[in-house]
Design an enzyme around this catalytic site. Sequence first.
Site, short mmCIF file in Angstrom:
data_model
loop_
_atom_site.label_atom_id
_atom_site.label_comp_id
_atom_site.label_asym_id
_atom_site.label_seq_id
_atom_site.Cartn_x
_atom_site.Cartn_y
_atom_site.Cartn_z
NE ARG A 5 -11.07 16.12 -16.97
CZ ARG A 5 -11.83 15.83 -15.90
NH1 ARG A 5 -11.64 17.04 -15.21
NH2 ARG A 5 -12.40 14.99 -15.61
CG HIS A 52 -16.77 22.31 -16.60
ND1 HIS A 52 -16.64 22.70 -15.25
CD2 HIS A 52 -16.91 20.96 -16.79
CE1 HIS A 52 -16.62 21.50 -14.81
NE2 HIS A 52 -16.49 20.60 -15.45
CB SER A 76 -14.64 20.86 -10.17
OG SER A 76 -15.47 21.16 -11.31
CE LYS A 119 -17.41 14.88 -4.55
NZ LYS A 119 -16.22 14.75 -5.60
P1 ADP Z 1 -19.24 14.66 -13.68
O1 ADP Z 1 -19.49 14.73 -12.10
O2 ADP Z 1 -20.45 14.51 -14.69
O3 ADP Z 1 -18.08 14.21 -14.09
P2 ADP Z 1 -17.99 17.31 -13.99
O4 ADP Z 1 -18.58 18.72 -13.76
O5 ADP Z 1 -16.80 16.99 -13.32
O6 ADP Z 1 -19.12 16.35 -13.80
O7 ADP Z 1 -17.59 17.13 -15.37
C1 ADP Z 1 -18.46 17.36 -16.43
C2 ADP Z 1 -18.03 17.01 -17.77
O8 ADP Z 1 -16.97 18.02 -18.38
C3 ADP Z 1 -17.16 15.69 -17.89
O9 ADP Z 1 -17.49 15.02 -19.08
C4 ADP Z 1 -15.87 16.00 -17.87
O10 ADP Z 1 -15.14 14.84 -18.20
C5 ADP Z 1 -15.74 17.10 -18.42
N1 ADP Z 1 -14.87 18.16 -17.87
C6 ADP Z 1 -14.52 18.39 -16.49
N2 ADP Z 1 -13.21 19.40 -16.62
C7 ADP Z 1 -12.81 19.27 -17.79
C8 ADP Z 1 -11.95 20.08 -18.45
N3 ADP Z 1 -11.12 20.69 -17.64
N4 ADP Z 1 -12.03 20.06 -19.92
C9 ADP Z 1 -12.74 19.42 -20.40
N5 ADP Z 1 -13.32 18.56 -19.90
C10 ADP Z 1 -13.80 18.61 -18.53
#
Ligand code: ADP
Length: 180
Positions: A97, A23, A135, A47
């Site tokens: 990703r 992120h 995450s 969730k």
């Molecule tokens: P959500 O619940 O909205 O998917 P996340 O916190 O999991 O929230 O992810 C927020 C954004 O960051 C999403 O667009 C996700 O694809 C992106 N994201 C999550 N992990 C990574 C990573 N390792 N590299 C690039 N983008 C990421």
Amino acid sequence: MDRVNSHIIAVYPGSFDPVTLGHIDIIKRASKLFDKVIVAVAASLHKKTLFSLEERIEFIRESVRDFPNVEVKPLINKLLVDFCKEHKANAIIRGLRAVSDFEYEFKMAWMNRRLYPDVEILFLIPSEEYAYLASSLVKEIASLGGDISSLVPKPVANRLREMRERIKKEGTGEEFEQSI
Ligand code: ADP
């Protein structure tokens, strides 16, 4: 959108439970492209999260201190497009990703565009080392005592380590399990 105006505000939404270096990589890239980046941390409706909204916000704030054009704000009980309108944002950023992200992200992007045709949705890809970082994976590894120090910012790693120690003593990992 008429002309792309000179001041572009982008919103990067997510649950960030917790924020990872993937992120942060996306936030850094975005901060170089846009005049202002607002990280919108979503209060989770469906969730159970491992970390509270306040903790998730604080972890990101600590990690983006060196980026003067990045702000971190809660996104509670409202549509992302309404948040964008409120903050005069003209772009939404999401991270991509692998191909597996694509279908879900595309569906959300079309829906957001339908709700707010003036907003542009942009996808950024992280550095290769973070391409498989999520995450949920971090939480799973941490709950089993694995080393996550190269995957998340330091305050997050410290906090996860403390939680793991407590679990070891008390013998229950329920919070982890419910949020993975
Ligand atoms: P959500 O619940 O909205 O998917 P996340 O916190 O999991 O929230 O992810 C927020 C954004 O960051 C999403 O667009 C996700 O694809 C992106 N994201 C999550 N992990 C990574 C990573 N390792 N590299 C690039 N983008 C990421």
